[in-house]
Scaffold this motif. Sequence first.
Motif, PDB file in Angstrom:
ATOM      1  N   HIS A  48       0.864  -1.181   0.000  1.00  0.00           N
ATOM      2  CA  HIS A  48       0.000   0.000   0.000  1.00  0.00           C
ATOM      3  C   HIS A  48       0.901   1.230   0.000  1.00  0.00           C
ATOM      4  CE1 HIS A  48      -2.403   3.220   1.984  1.00  0.00           C
ATOM      5  NE2 HIS A  48      -3.326   2.756   1.159  1.00  0.00           N
ATOM      6  N   VAL A  49       0.631   2.174  -0.892  1.00  0.00           N
ATOM      7  CA  VAL A  49       1.394   3.416  -0.967  1.00  0.00           C
ATOM      8  C   VAL A  49       0.413   4.570  -0.956  1.00  0.00           C
ATOM      9  CG1 VAL A  49       3.011   4.819  -2.324  1.00  0.00           C
ATOM     10  CG2 VAL A  49       3.241   2.323  -2.301  1.00  0.00           C
ATOM     11  N   THR A  50       0.741   5.603  -0.191  1.00  0.00           N
ATOM     12  CA  THR A  50      -0.089   6.798  -0.151  1.00  0.00           C
ATOM     13  C   THR A  50       0.792   8.026   0.014  1.00  0.00           C
ATOM     14  OG1 THR A  50      -2.039   7.803   0.868  1.00  0.00           O
ATOM     15  CG2 THR A  50      -0.475   6.757   2.356  1.00  0.00           C
ATOM     16  N   SER A  51       0.346   9.135  -0.547  1.00  0.00           N
ATOM     17  CA  SER A  51       1.082  10.380  -0.343  1.00  0.00           C
ATOM     18  C   SER A  51       0.587  11.037   0.940  1.00  0.00           C
ATOM     19  CB  SER A  51       0.909  11.316  -1.538  1.00  0.00           C
ATOM     20  OG  SER A  51      -0.442  11.677  -1.699  1.00  0.00           O
ATOM     21  N   LEU A  52       1.488  11.778   1.582  1.00  0.00           N
ATOM     22  CA  LEU A  52       1.144  12.478   2.818  1.00  0.00           C
ATOM     23  C   LEU A  52       2.175  13.552   3.088  1.00  0.00           C
ATOM     24  CD1 LEU A  52       3.441  10.946   4.521  1.00  0.00           C
ATOM     25  CD2 LEU A  52       1.618   9.532   5.366  1.00  0.00           C
ATOM     26  N   ILE A  53       1.979  14.270   4.196  1.00  0.00           N
ATOM     27  CA  ILE A  53       2.956  15.257   4.620  1.00  0.00           C
ATOM     28  C   ILE A  53       3.696  14.713   5.832  1.00  0.00           C
ATOM     29  CG2 ILE A  53       1.677  17.180   3.626  1.00  0.00           C
ATOM     30  CD1 ILE A  53       0.680  17.872   6.438  1.00  0.00           C
ATOM     31  N   SER A  54       4.844  15.301   6.125  1.00  0.00           N
ATOM     32  CA  SER A  54       5.691  14.786   7.199  1.00  0.00           C
ATOM     33  C   SER A  54       6.568  15.907   7.729  1.00  0.00           C
ATOM     34  CB  SER A  54       6.573  13.654   6.654  1.00  0.00           C
ATOM     35  OG  SER A  54       7.519  13.221   7.605  1.00  0.00           O
ATOM     36  N   VAL A  55       6.997  15.760   8.966  1.00  0.00           N
ATOM     37  CA  VAL A  55       8.025  16.650   9.506  1.00  0.00           C
ATOM     38  C   VAL A  55       9.196  15.801   9.982  1.00  0.00           C
ATOM     39  CG1 VAL A  55       6.434  18.506  10.144  1.00  0.00           C
ATOM     40  CG2 VAL A  55       6.988  16.749  11.819  1.00  0.00           C
ATOM     41  N   TRP A  56      10.373  16.367   9.843  1.00  0.00           N
ATOM     42  CA  TRP A  56      11.606  15.733  10.289  1.00  0.00           C
ATOM     43  C   TRP A  56      12.013  16.427  11.581  1.00  0.00           C
ATOM     44  CZ3 TRP A  56      14.178  11.545   8.556  1.00  0.00           C
ATOM     45  CH2 TRP A  56      15.490  11.337   9.006  1.00  0.00           C
ATOM     46  N   ARG A  57      12.163  15.656  12.649  1.00  0.00           N
ATOM     47  CA  ARG A  57      12.513  16.244  13.956  1.00  0.00           C
ATOM     48  C   ARG A  57      13.375  15.248  14.715  1.00  0.00           C
ATOM     49  NH1 ARG A  57      11.199  19.584  18.215  1.00  0.00           N
ATOM     50  NH2 ARG A  57      10.685  18.527  20.142  1.00  0.00           N
ATOM     51  N   ASP A  58      14.453  15.735  15.270  1.00  0.00           N
ATOM     52  CA  ASP A  58      15.361  14.917  16.075  1.00  0.00           C
ATOM     53  C   ASP A  58      15.829  13.666  15.347  1.00  0.00           C
ATOM     54  OD1 ASP A  58      15.190  16.747  18.167  1.00  0.00           O
ATOM     55  OD2 ASP A  58      13.518  15.692  19.118  1.00  0.00           O
ATOM     56  N   GLY A  59      16.137  13.821  14.056  1.00  0.00           N
ATOM     57  CA  GLY A  59      16.694  12.716  13.292  1.00  0.00           C
ATOM     58  C   GLY A  59      15.711  11.659  12.851  1.00  0.00           C
ATOM     59  N   CYS A  60      14.415  11.953  12.953  1.00  0.00           N
ATOM     60  CA  CYS A  60      13.387  10.984  12.556  1.00  0.00           C
ATOM     61  C   CYS A  60      12.280  11.682  11.773  1.00  0.00           C
ATOM     62  CB  CYS A  60      12.762  10.326  13.783  1.00  0.00           C
ATOM     63  SG  CYS A  60      13.911   9.352  14.762  1.00  0.00           S
ATOM     64  N   ALA A  61      11.673  10.947  10.870  1.00  0.00           N
ATOM     65  CA  ALA A  61      10.481  11.439  10.177  1.00  0.00           C
ATOM     66  C   ALA A  61       9.279  11.193  11.074  1.00  0.00           C
ATOM     67  CB  ALA A  61      10.304  10.703   8.854  1.00  0.00           C
ATOM     68  N   HIS A  62       8.280  12.054  10.950  1.00  0.00           N
ATOM     69  CA  HIS A  62       7.036  11.911  11.708  1.00  0.00           C
ATOM     70  C   HIS A  62       5.864  12.054  10.748  1.00  0.00           C
ATOM     71  CE1 HIS A  62       9.986  12.948  14.770  1.00  0.00           C
ATOM     72  NE2 HIS A  62       9.184  12.342  15.628  1.00  0.00           N
ATOM     73  N   ILE A  63       4.879  11.206  10.933  1.00  0.00           N
ATOM     74  CA  ILE A  63       3.665  11.229  10.121  1.00  0.00           C
ATOM     75  C   ILE A  63       2.470  11.120  11.055  1.00  0.00           C
ATOM     76  CG2 ILE A  63       4.779  10.220   8.083  1.00  0.00           C
ATOM     77  CD1 ILE A  63       3.438   7.524   8.915  1.00  0.00           C
ATOM     78  N   CYS A  64       1.287  11.370  10.534  1.00  0.00           N
ATOM     79  CA  CYS A  64       0.090  11.148  11.338  1.00  0.00           C
ATOM     80  C   CYS A  64      -0.999  10.544  10.457  1.00  0.00           C
ATOM     81  CB  CYS A  64      -0.385  12.423  12.026  1.00  0.00           C
ATOM     82  SG  CYS A  64      -0.817  13.791  10.956  1.00  0.00           S
TER      83      CYS A  64
END
Length: 172
Positions: A48-64
């Motif tokens: 499964h692939v989906t587009s989304l937005i993300s933030v990079w913080r403290d050396g890691c990607a974050h998604i919701c």
Amino acid sequence: MTAPVATDIDPRYGEPDATPVPWETTEQRFADAEVYWLSTVRPDGRPHVTSLISVWRDGCAHICAGPHERKARNIAANPDVVLTTGTPALRGGLDVVVEGRVQRVTDPDELKALAAAWEEKYGADWHFDVLDGGFEGGGGLAHVYRIEPSTAFAFGKAPYSQTRYRFAGGSR
């Protein structure tokens, strides 16, 4: 801050004069991107692939994602994911692939910092309130996830190159 423990370039996938892309360049490209593609695996094994937005913080990607969404259900069954970003250009630019394991973020202070990071990066349309161990932004509760990198790749396109970064604890 997550930093690679090893960096190498694969000469099979690049031009003879290509050199490894420094991690700092790759990390900044990933942090600055606006759109990403998340690859997960459904419980029955189909991708499964989906587009989304993300933030990079403290050396890691974050998604919701809302807990009812396909990507959240896939993560619950298999926390190994791939998050990518790049450019559609054949010549020029840098494509980045981050492989890693997802962990849910529930700490209220970390969620507040991440909500501020989302709004700073994407603007007021992406304002989230912290509620019940996640984000609330008008569409119901969203779980917040951190992607700890195990392996990352930078695909340079001027010159062509493939740089691999391996992280502590990564098995790939």
